[in-house]
Every structure is written in C-alpha cells, then in structure tokens.
Design a protein around this motif. Structure first.
Motif, short mmCIF file in Angstrom:
data_model
loop_
_atom_site.label_atom_id
_atom_site.label_comp_id
_atom_site.label_asym_id
_atom_site.label_seq_id
_atom_site.Cartn_x
_atom_site.Cartn_y
_atom_site.Cartn_z
N SER A 1 -98.51 -23.75 34.52
CA SER A 1 -98.00 -22.50 34.58
C SER A 1 -98.76 -21.62 35.66
O SER A 1 -97.97 -21.23 36.48
CB SER A 1 -98.04 -21.35 33.29
OG SER A 1 -99.18 -21.29 32.87
N VAL A 2 -99.79 -21.92 35.88
CA VAL A 2 -100.72 -21.49 36.92
C VAL A 2 -100.26 -22.10 38.29
O VAL A 2 -100.15 -21.75 39.11
CB VAL A 2 -102.15 -21.80 36.81
CG1 VAL A 2 -102.64 -21.41 38.04
CG2 VAL A 2 -102.86 -20.93 35.52
N ARG A 3 -99.92 -23.68 38.17
CA ARG A 3 -99.53 -24.12 39.39
C ARG A 3 -97.99 -23.96 39.84
O ARG A 3 -97.80 -23.63 40.92
CB ARG A 3 -99.43 -25.69 38.98
CG ARG A 3 -99.32 -26.76 40.20
CD ARG A 3 -99.65 -28.22 39.59
NE ARG A 3 -100.02 -29.07 40.67
CZ ARG A 3 -99.88 -30.24 40.68
NH1 ARG A 3 -99.47 -30.83 39.65
NH2 ARG A 3 -100.13 -31.05 41.66
N LEU B 1 -98.38 -20.41 41.58
CA LEU B 1 -98.58 -20.62 42.68
C LEU B 1 -97.73 -21.21 43.81
O LEU B 1 -97.71 -20.29 44.73
CB LEU B 1 -99.99 -21.48 42.76
CG LEU B 1 -100.61 -21.90 44.04
CD1 LEU B 1 -101.23 -20.53 44.94
CD2 LEU B 1 -101.73 -22.79 44.28
N THR C 1 -101.73 -27.62 46.45
CA THR C 1 -101.76 -27.76 45.19
C THR C 1 -101.82 -29.43 44.65
O THR C 1 -101.90 -29.56 43.39
CB THR C 1 -100.17 -27.39 44.93
OG1 THR C 1 -99.43 -28.37 45.26
CG2 THR C 1 -99.64 -25.95 44.96
N ALA D 1 -102.42 -11.50 38.59
CA ALA D 1 -101.59 -12.35 38.90
C ALA D 1 -100.26 -12.74 38.72
O ALA D 1 -99.58 -13.66 39.57
CB ALA D 1 -102.49 -14.12 38.76
N ALA E 1 -105.31 -12.35 34.75
CA ALA E 1 -103.89 -13.09 34.55
C ALA E 1 -102.79 -12.22 34.70
O ALA E 1 -101.69 -12.35 35.33
CB ALA E 1 -103.90 -13.42 32.95
N PHE F 1 -98.95 -12.88 35.70
CA PHE F 1 -98.53 -13.67 34.10
C PHE F 1 -98.21 -12.53 33.17
O PHE F 1 -98.83 -11.58 33.18
CB PHE F 1 -99.78 -14.47 33.57
CG PHE F 1 -99.92 -15.72 34.29
CD1 PHE F 1 -99.29 -16.88 34.05
CD2 PHE F 1 -100.95 -15.76 35.56
CE1 PHE F 1 -99.36 -18.06 34.82
CE2 PHE F 1 -101.18 -16.96 36.20
CZ PHE F 1 -100.47 -18.01 35.79
N ILE G 1 -101.22 -19.34 28.80
CA ILE G 1 -101.42 -19.50 30.58
C ILE G 1 -102.10 -21.21 30.38
O ILE G 1 -102.94 -21.48 29.47
CB ILE G 1 -102.66 -18.78 31.00
CG1 ILE G 1 -102.08 -17.51 31.10
CG2 ILE G 1 -103.09 -19.48 32.55
CD1 ILE G 1 -102.91 -16.50 31.56
N ASN H 1 -102.47 -24.96 32.99
CA ASN H 1 -102.40 -25.59 34.05
C ASN H 1 -101.15 -25.69 34.99
O ASN H 1 -100.88 -25.29 36.18
CB ASN H 1 -103.11 -27.16 34.12
CG ASN H 1 -104.38 -27.10 33.80
OD1 ASN H 1 -105.24 -25.92 33.94
ND2 ASN H 1 -104.94 -28.11 33.35
#
Length: 67
Positions: free
Chosen positions: A23-25, A28, A46, A11, A8, A13, A19, A21
């Motif tokens: 925030s990850v999207r 990205l 996505t 990546a 994380a 963060f 974290i 879904n």
C-alpha cells in the motif's frame, strides 16, 4: 504509535486501512504520477524493473481525469 498514525494520515492513508509495503509503494507511485514525475524516475525511486509494473500500481486520479 500516535506519531506513526499521524504520519500515515498526513501521507494520505485512510484510518481504517491496514498499511502494508504494497500500500505504501502504491501510494508513492500514485503521488509521483499525480506530480507528473516521469515513469523512469518513479521506477528509480520504487525499484520497479519495468514501466508496466508501475502502470499496474497507479490509478489515474479524479483530478487527472478531469483534465
């Protein structure tokens, strides 16, 4: 657990952020935009259905603003 925390951090963060879904999207979409990936390719990766939805996710980075 420690491996996941390291991933994380690598990546991008922040340690104190939760974290999800979403925030990850969002991360990205931002990274793809910063890498000048076309919106249509970002949408394919996505699963977004329209360009406006990824525009809502992506913020222009300081680096892009300076250009």
């Amino acid at each position: 657990m420690l491996k996941a925390m390291g991933m994380a951090k690598d990546a991008g963060f922040l340690k104190h952020k939760r974290i999800t879904n979403h925030s990850v999207r969002k991360l990205l979409v931002q990274k793809l935009r910063n890498a000048n990936i076309p919106p249509t390719e970002t949408m394919a990766l996505t699963g977004h259905k329209n360009v406006q939805s990824i525009t809502n996710y992506s913020n222009i980075s300081v680096k892009q603003q300076q250009k």
